[in-house]
Each structure stands twice: as C-alpha cells, then as structure tokens.
Design a protein around this motif. Structure first.
Motif, PDB file in Angstrom:
ATOM      1  N   UNK A 583     -18.596  32.378  49.326  1.00  0.00           N
ATOM      2  CA  UNK A 583     -19.779  31.958  50.363  1.00  0.00           C
ATOM      3  C   UNK A 583     -19.407  32.942  51.262  1.00  0.00           C
ATOM      4  N   UNK A 584     -21.378  33.970  51.885  1.00  0.00           N
ATOM      5  CA  UNK A 584     -21.114  33.506  52.884  1.00  0.00           C
ATOM      6  C   UNK A 584     -20.598  33.541  53.671  1.00  0.00           C
ATOM      7  N   UNK A 585     -19.555  34.338  54.751  1.00  0.00           N
ATOM      8  CA  UNK A 585     -19.011  33.682  55.705  1.00  0.00           C
ATOM      9  C   UNK A 585     -17.337  33.469  55.846  1.00  0.00           C
ATOM     10  N   UNK A 588     -15.278  36.242  57.552  1.00  0.00           N
ATOM     11  CA  UNK A 588     -15.164  36.429  58.823  1.00  0.00           C
ATOM     12  C   UNK A 588     -13.627  35.482  58.311  1.00  0.00           C
ATOM     13  N   UNK A 621     -21.750  24.274  50.685  1.00  0.00           N
ATOM     14  CA  UNK A 621     -23.603  24.048  50.852  1.00  0.00           C
ATOM     15  C   UNK A 621     -24.323  22.754  49.860  1.00  0.00           C
ATOM     16  N   UNK A 660     -25.210  26.482  61.982  1.00  0.00           N
ATOM     17  CA  UNK A 660     -24.746  26.802  60.475  1.00  0.00           C
ATOM     18  C   UNK A 660     -23.948  27.687  60.338  1.00  0.00           C
ATOM     19  N   UNK A 661     -23.911  28.859  61.385  1.00  0.00           N
ATOM     20  CA  UNK A 661     -23.525  30.675  61.377  1.00  0.00           C
ATOM     21  C   UNK A 661     -22.345  29.754  62.074  1.00  0.00           C
ATOM     22  N   UNK A 664     -19.606  28.053  59.534  1.00  0.00           N
ATOM     23  CA  UNK A 664     -19.191  28.841  58.507  1.00  0.00           C
ATOM     24  C   UNK A 664     -18.645  29.272  58.583  1.00  0.00           C
ATOM     25  N   UNK A 665     -18.502  30.518  59.931  1.00  0.00           N
ATOM     26  CA  UNK A 665     -18.185  30.891  60.193  1.00  0.00           C
ATOM     27  C   UNK A 665     -16.068  30.889  61.227  1.00  0.00           C
ATOM     28  N   UNK A 669     -17.819  34.831  64.036  1.00  0.00           N
ATOM     29  CA  UNK A 669     -18.539  36.633  63.881  1.00  0.00           C
ATOM     30  C   UNK A 669     -20.271  36.353  64.896  1.00  0.00           C
TER      31      UNK A 669
END
Lengths: 770, 213
Positions: A583-585, A588, A621, A660-661, A664-665, A669
């Motif tokens: 999953x993206x994130x 990082x 998610x 969320x950003x 997640x990271x 980020x």
C-alpha cells in the motif's frame, strides 16, 4: 534539513555497507576525534557490545563540531566537496535540484543550509555521507590517500600546527592585513586548482606560493590528490560543479561514479585531518586527551604567523579551498558599476537569495518541505569589522555623465554613511545572534553525546528493566541518539510475529521468483487486460513508488545504494502478508527503517510495526476503523484546540484530509526527516496515540495561521507543511497537548468511539464527513 | 485573503497511480515540472484563480491518490466536484484500461453532470506510447468527455485542460444546464465548504447573475 536524528539513521548503517572499508573510516574518524580532543572520558569508557560502531559514534561530535566551526569560520564559503559530500543522507530535505541555478554564492549557501540548526547536525552530515551508501563505494583509495597524506605530513618534517580552521582564519587575517583580499588568494588559486585537476600540474610552483617552498609534501600532495581524476575535477577548485556532479553521482549510476564522489569527500577530509593532527600535536599535551576547546576561538590566536611560515600542505589546501570562493564573490562585486550595495553582505543576502531560489525550485519540484536554514551558522569575525561596510562603495558618476552637484554629493555621502552604519549595526546584531545559536547547538550536541553514553551503557544492556522507567522515558522524549535509534526502535516495536532473518530470506526469495516470472510474462500480459489488482500484486507499483520515495535523497532511486534493499523489503512483505499487500505509504516507512537498521532487522521491524492495530487499520484501508481513529482524534482536537476545531468544523474540514498522509507515512513524508525520526522515537515509546498527538501538536504550532485561513488554504497548508518547522518548536507544542479527555485517555476514548459508532451503525451507516 | 473571483469550482484530478496527476497539478499551479515527485497519499490540494471568458474563476483542485487501494478513501472526496481531470498515461495501457472505472466513480459520486476532461498524459514520451490518440479520442467521444493529450513535463496542454474544463462548466452555467445555486445537484457553485458560502448570502446571489454573457 536533517539533524542528528538522521545522522543517526545513518550511523547505524555504517557497518553493513557492502563493499566498504567502512571500519577503516571509522578508525579514521576515531583518530580525528582523538586528535581534536573529543569527549575525553566518555569515549574511553565506552566499549563492549556493538561497540566498534558505537564508539565511533560517540566520538563523532568533536570533529564534527570542529568541522562545523571551521565551516562557520569560513564565513559560509565552503569548499563544495566538503560541504556537500558528507551530507547526502543527513540532509535529505535539501538536495539542490540538479538543474538549480548555482551562482557562485550557492555552494556556500548550500553549505550553510546543510549545517542545520539541529544539534548534531554535523554528525548527521558525516554519517549522512556514509549512510548514503557512498562509503559503500569508497575505494580503498580514499584511505590510502589519507594515510599517504599523513605520512607525507610527517615526512615533510614540518611542524604541523594548525587546524585547518585556524589556517582559514589566519588566511583571512592575512588577507585583511594585506589589504586586498583578492591578491593573496589569487596566486594560490589557479595552481591549486590545476593541482587538483591534473597530476601534471602538481609541480607547478604553487607550492611555493603557499610559502612551503616546494616542500616534498606539497609535491606529493599534488600528485596524490590528482590520482582520482574525477575527484580532482570536481574538487575544491570549482564551486558549483562538485555539488552538482556529486548529486548526479549519488543519484546516478552507482559505484563507479560514487567513487569519484567519495573521493571528493576524502580529499577534503584528508586536508582537514592532516592539518588537524598537526594542531593536536602542537597544542596538546603529548598523551593527554585533546582539549575540546572550540577551535574557532583558538583560531585567531596568533597562529597565523606560524601558519604562514610553515606553509605546509595543510596551508596549501586551506588556502586553496576557501579563498577561491571569496575571490569569486569579490570579483563579481567589483565588476558591477555604480553603487554596490553591501557587496560583501551579499554573501549573506546572496546566500539567502540563492537559498530561497533553490528552495523554491526544490519545493516546486518536490512539493516538499525543505527546511530552510533558520539561521546560517557561518561565523566570521563580525565583531571586528562588519564586512558589509567594506563592500559598499561610494562612487562618482561615470565620466560620461554630468558630475554630481555638491549638495548631491554631500547627500550621497551622508546616505552612504547611514547605510554603512546601518549595515554595521545589523551585522553585529546578527553576529551575536549567530554566536548564541552556535552555542546552543554545541550544547545540544553535547547533550546528545552524553545521552548516547547513557543509552549504550545503562539502558540498552538492561532494556527490560529500564525501558519503562521514568528516567528513561524522559530521556527518550529528548530524542534518541542516532547511533542507538535503530536498536531502540527494534526493541520497542518488538517482534511479536517472531520473524527471523531466515524467514525474511524465504519471503524475499519468493518475492524474487514472483518478480522474475512477472517480468518474463509481462510483455504479453501488459498488452491486454492485466487488472489493476494484478498490477499491484506484481510489484510493479512498488517499483514505481520506490523511485518516488525520498526522491531528493537519491539513495532509494534506481542505481542508488538502497534501491534494492527497499525493493526487497517491500517485495518480501507482500509475500509475507498478501492480505495486506503493498500500500502506498509503506515505502516511506520501510525507507526510514532501512536508514536505521540492517536489512533483516528493518524487515522485522517493518512487519511488526505494520501489525499494530492502528497501522493495520490504515494499511488495510479499513475505512470504518480509520473513521474511528479520526473521531477519536477529533475528541482530543476539540479538547485541546477548541477554537481551531470550530474553525475547521465551519469549513467542514475533516481530519482525514490531512491525517491520512501523516498516519500512513508516520510523518516521514510530511515532516523533515530528522523531525520525523524524533516523532518515531516517541511513537515507539507511546504507541499510536503519539501519532495523533503529534498531529495535534502540528495544528497547535500553526494554530494562529490556520485560524486566518479558509478551507483550501488550510488544506494546502496541512498537506504540505512548511519546511522550516523545527523540532524544538514542534515538540514543545506536542508536549502542550493533553491526551486526556476529562479523565479518559486515548485508548478509553477510542474504545468508547468504537462503541458509539457500532451503535450508530445500526441506525445509519457512517460516511466520511467530508 | 483578498482574492476575488466570480466563481469557485471544485476540481478533481483522478486516475491510476503513476499517471502524473500531481505533476499535472504542479505544472498548472507552478508552471514547472515536479522533478522529485512523491506519490500522493490520500489527497493533496492546489488552487489557482484563472480568467475564463471574462470571469475570474478560482479552481480548487483535489489531487487524489491513484492506488486502487485508496479508492475507498478518495471516493469520499468526489462530492460536490464541478469538474474532473481524468488522467491516464499514454505509455501505459493499464492506466487507460481502468478509465471506465474511474469515470463511473466520478459520475456516481460527484454528479452525473460533472464535466470531465480526459487527459492522456506523458505526451512527451511518444516513442513509448501504448495508447493511440485515435483510440482515446474515440473513448472520449463515446463517454462524452473532452479529450487532450498533455505533458506535465513540457507543460503542453496542461493549462488548456484545466481551462477547457472550467470554460465548459461556465458555459453550462450560462445555458442553465448547471445551477450553481442548487445544492445537492452534484455540481455546485463553488464548494459547500468554501469561503464563498461563508460570506453573506448576497455575495452568492451576485455570482450567478454575471452569467448573462
């Protein structure tokens, strides 16, 4: 800009760098430090487990400090290789864009940016160099050079005397004394440059220029340094090119180029070290530990005469590297017609300007936070003579224009005087400010160094007993020393999943098989109907995202030293947990772990970290669970920052937009890497609640600004945080956030939110309130 | 905030991962190519005031994450969008193949009337092209989309894409096809959460009137 934390990130890695003579480096570092006079007692006392590494760590600060001071003393006019090379990883947030316009002023600028305000910044830098993996590619050459240099220094029989730093300053003094700053530099420069560029030029009389009278050392030096031709070319002589090429190198194609890159590094270090040792021998009691006195202060203390006499190649180099810059600046200034406003201040103003430009460009390109150097750490002898005044020149009109009238001339003279006085005042003020900042920074560095001793000697050996004691928790809050960071993270995250390095290897080989079979069949599959899901499963997306993970670091990208490691960990994870997948994130998170841990350990920490309830909810998610976290967050948001909470509410700006950003990271980020690492530190201590607390801390930090903004500006602001966010400020804001709602703590509130929502679900299905 | 504008449109940028959504946005806002691009997680934002047909329009752009997995999250951001850039990568057929799904999302979650412009991005990589212009324009025609091939790298057609979309929305407002005043129609005059709605009602009332052009 990255501080100590980053550095730390790096440090942990030294030993594992593949084809590296890393230990040798370490050794060198150690020596350097000792020579400098490091942390006397502390150093000695550290020994046992994992020690090689730790010890070095510990010894780091002094030379770094010196280096920094010396940089500072140089007025920001760094030798580019020096300023750049050690930093890459340490300074993830600032990588000047390849295409960034680099004026003459920019390298120094870069330097000053590099030297962050973070305490152990300098260390960060040095470790950065290594972490970056460059050291992985360091050819033995490097060390040989160094040794050679030393040998020569000794053989030369000259009395080595100076820190490079000191030389620098003495050079400055000389310059001042001589009146024309450019002429002293001039004779040295070109020869030196050529010396760097080609061995053939080594014999040129420049050695004499530096006063050493063609000493064997300088000859030897010339050829020695020209050995790696690439290195020379982008060596000290050229301002901009080394930086760029170094970047390209690190971003680019691996070992071969890296070789050149690290050579630059080593050259500068050689110089530093050699001269350093001299001074150590000179000024310190034979066997005693070197005095950790601030080199910069020692500098002006009348060593210049000796410096001159002895000449030596240290001198030679010191002169080479720095005067050059000065001269360039000056010549620019002198060539401009008419009024020249603060020609020398421009060092500062130029710097700021270029840094701004670079930052803008950089921002533009990355859309990411690059911490501007809140203050430059350059330090000149402002106290003695504000330099700006020397460069503001009052001139008459050009002869082809009518001359000024008397009043006009008078007025101009008066204006001129005012400007000069103003500039003087300002510079003195700034100098004081800088001095204060430097002081604080040194203090911080020392704190970190002493914390490291405690972590290594007391806490880590007794982890189980000590890790939850109040004292340790308090120390933990201050931020983990980079050298123990990975270790502590590992311990804190634990290994509930009981993953072993062998298991990792198994999943990794499975991933490799899949990957291989995919690439074999992909040509057909690609043409028609590979579903998006397949694509994700196929590791393609991982590939795509790896190149977009900390792109400014140039170490995870294709050809970068950690590209494969990152790929492996993410690939292995998708095989280990196909239910979660990639999953993206994730990239990082894995990247930050890689910067601090060995590959297998990084994987173990990664898998266990993602197995925490909060991370699992997000990376699956699981929207409804995510909403519960957001709802809990809002409870504390309202409690702590009610005004802002209402403001956001009035715009229907829901926390998911920014959280969320962040979640997640784990902030890696959105915050500068050093700061993110500090957040991770305490996240490891406090768990998920700290992630949300950090979010509230950020909101609190910017509360006043946010209250003035409307929806779109808030959303833009929070999804792209300012780059100049500092750890002190952020952590004091985080500390001010109470994670207690009336009497309930985070977990209790979360539990009750869960219950509420469950009940609510029966009535109406929840939707994101966006 | 002294910005003045006649209209405020909420725009979406949607499409598969790695198609260059953020780069398009960046190019549009900053007139520069975003070299060291990160992947977007969740949503990012951009805004710019543009002049279209004599009106100043503020575009509030929601740049969404492309990974399939994030769709459940990004879907919640569709509501109230007036326009969308639907982006695929001309060098990747997969990204083209998933267009229909994205489009369905946009029309069901934002509004059936959402003005969508299809952007075949990475036009500068023509040698690696996997989707022809013709094929894509046919798709656009069938689905009543506008269509442009763009390059976030060179900037080609980037501004045009946004402006074209904005112009179409304005025209629809003019023709009465869209009523910015009507909430819940999917297409709104600005966005419910925006400043304009915070302003006295009169400010809003004024806005639709200038559309007499």
């Amino acid at each position: 800009m990255v501080g100590p934390e980053d550095a730390g990130a790096c440090s942990g890695r030294n030993p594992k760098l593949p084809p590296v003579p890393a230990p040798e480096h370490a050794g060198l570092d150690g020596k350097m430090i000792r020579a400098t006079g490091g942390f006397g007692g502390g150093v000695g006392s550290v020994e046992p487990p994992e020690e090689e590494e730790e010890e070095e760590e510990e010894e780091m600060p002094p030379p770094q400090e010196l280096l920094r001071r010396y940089l500072a003393a140089d007025g920001g006019q760094l030798e580019p290789g020096l300023c750049y090379c050690p930093l890459p990883a340490g300074q993830p947030r600032f990588q000047p864009p390849l295409a960034a316009p680099r004026s003459d002023a920019s390298p120094p600028d870069a330097g000053s940016r590099h030297r962050g305000e973070e305490a152990a910044d300098a260390r960060a830098a040095r470790h950065g160099g290594m972490t970056n993996g460059d050291s992985g590619f360091l050819p033995g050459q490097d060390c040989r050079d160094l040794e050679e240099a030393r040998r020569l220094a000794r053989a030369g029989g000259r009395e080595p005397r100076h820190h490079r730093l000191r030389l620098e300053e003495s050079a400055d003094e000389d310059a001042d004394g001589a009146g024309s700053p450019s002429d002293w530099a001039a004779p040295l420069e070109d020869p030196l440059r050529s010396c760097c560029l080609a061995a053939a030029d080594a014999d040129e009389p420049e050695g004499e220029g530096s006063g050493s009278g063609g000493s064997p050392a300088s000859d030897g030096r010339g050829s020695e340094f020209s050995e790696p031709p690439g290195a020379g070319a982008r060596g000290p002589a050229e301002g901009a090119s080394p930086v760029t090429s170094a970047e390209r190198t690190s971003g680019g194609e691996g070992a071969k180029q890296q070789l050149g890159f690290s050579d630059v590094h080593s050259n500068s270090r050689n110089t530093f070290e050699v001269s350093h040792r001299k001074s150590a021998r000179d000024h310190l009691p034979p066997a005693g530990p070197p005095v950790p006195s601030p080199a910069a202060e020692q500098g002006p203390a009348g060593t210049s005469a000796r410096a001159r006499r002895s000449g030596g190649f240290a001198d030679f180099f010191a002169r080479n590297l720095f005067p050059k810059r000065t001269k360039e600046l000056k010549s620019v200034v002198h060539s401009a017609p008419g009024w020249k406003l603060f020609g020398k201040v421009p060092p500062r103003e130029n710097l700021q300007k270029t840094s701004k430009i670079i930052q803008q460009e950089y921002e533009a390109r990355t859309g990411r936070a690059c911490k501007p150097p809140p203050q430059s750490s350059r330090r000149k002898n402002f106290e003695f003579e504000p330099l700006s005044t020397t460069a503001l020149i009052l001139e008459d009109r050009p002869s082809n224009l009518p001359a000024k009238s008397v009043e006009e001339a008078l007025r101009h003279r008066q204006e001129y005087d005012e400007m000069v006085a103003e500039a003087k005042k300002r510079e003195i003020k700034e100098a004081h400010k800088r001095k204060k900042i430097m002081k604080e920074r040194f203090k911080q560095e020392e704190n970190i160094a002493s914390a490291m001793v405690i972590w290594i000697n007391e806490i880590l050996p007794n982890w189980e007993v000590m890790h939850s004691t109040r004292r340790v928790r308090e120390l933990w809050w201050q931020g983990l020393p980079p050298s123990v960071r990975g270790k502590v993270w590992s311990l804190a995250v634990g290994n509930e999943l009981n993953i072993t390095p062998e298991l990792y290897e198994i999943f990794l080989s499975r991933a490799k098989e899949r990957w291989k079979s995919f690439s074999e069949t992909s040509s057909e599959n690609d043409i028609e109907g590979v579903s998006v899901a397949d694509r994700e499963a196929s590791l393609e997306l991982i590939k795509l995202d790896i190149s977009r993970t900390f792109p400014s670091l140039y170490i995870f990208q294709k050809g970068g030293p950690y590209h494969d490691v990152l790929h492996s960990i993410l690939g292995a994870y998708t095989c280990y947990r196909p239910d979660v997948g990639y999953v993206q994130g994730m990239s990082f998170i894995a990247a930050v772990l890689i910067l601090n841990l060995e590959e297998a350990d990084a994987f173990i920490a990664f898998a266990n970290l993602l197995n925490k309830p909060c991370q699992l909810a997000f990376f699956r998610v699981d929207h409804s669970m995510m909403l519960k976290y957001f709802a809990t967050f809002e409870v504390f948001f309202e409690e702590n920052l009610s005004k802002l909470f209402l403001h956001f509410k009035s715009y229907s700006l829901t926390p998911d937009i920014y959280l969320i950003d962040w979640i997640f990271t784990l902030y890696s980020k959105s915050l500068p890497l050093d700061l993110a690492c500090r957040v991770w530190d305490v996240f490891c201590r406090d768990g998920e609640e700290f992630l949300f607390r950090t979010g509230l801390g950020i909101l609190r930090l910017y509360e006043d600004i946010l209250l003035q903004m409307d929806f779109i500006h808030i959303a833009q602001f929070l999804t792209k945080l300012p780059e100049d966010i500092t750890s002190e400020k952020l952590f004091s804001c985080i500390a001010a956030i109470q994670m207690q709602n009336s009497t309930k703590k985070w977990t209790q509130v979360f539990a009750s939110v869960m219950k509420d929502i469950k009940e609510g679900e029966k009535n109406n299905s929840p939707a994101l309130k966006s | 905030m002294a910005e003045t504008y006649d209209f405020l449109f909420k725009f979406l940028v949607i499409g598969s991962a790695g198609t260059g959504k953020s780069c398009l946005l960046h190019q549009f806002i900053e007139n520069k190519f975003k070299q060291d691009s990160n992947h977007t997680i969740g949503v990012e934002f951009g805004s710019r005031v543009v002049n279209v047909g004599g009106k100043t329009v503020k575009l509030q752009i929601w740049d969404t994450a492309g990974q399939e997995r994030f769709r459940s999250v990004t879907r919640s951001y569709y509501r109230g969008a007036a326009g969308a850039l639907l982006v695929y990568d001309i060098t990747s057929r997969e990204t083209y193949n998933s267009l229909a799904a994205w489009l369905t999302d946009a029309r069901t979650l934002a509004s059936p009337n959402i003005v969508v412009i299809l952007c075949g991005n990475k036009k500068d990589l023509d040698p690696e092209r996997e989707v022809t212009f013709l094929e894509a324009s046919r798709f656009a025609q069938e689905n009543e989309l506008m269509f442009l091939e763009t390059s976030a790298l060179t900037g080609e057609n980037v501004e045009e894409a946004f402006l074209k979309c904005a112009r179409t929305i304005l025209n629809k407002i003019d023709s009465g096809e869209l009523d910015p005043e009507r909430m819940g129609s999917g297409i709104q005059y600005g966005d419910a959460s925006l400043r304009q709605l915070r302003q006295p009602r009169s400010a809003q009332a004024v806005a639709p009137q200038p559309c007499g052009c």
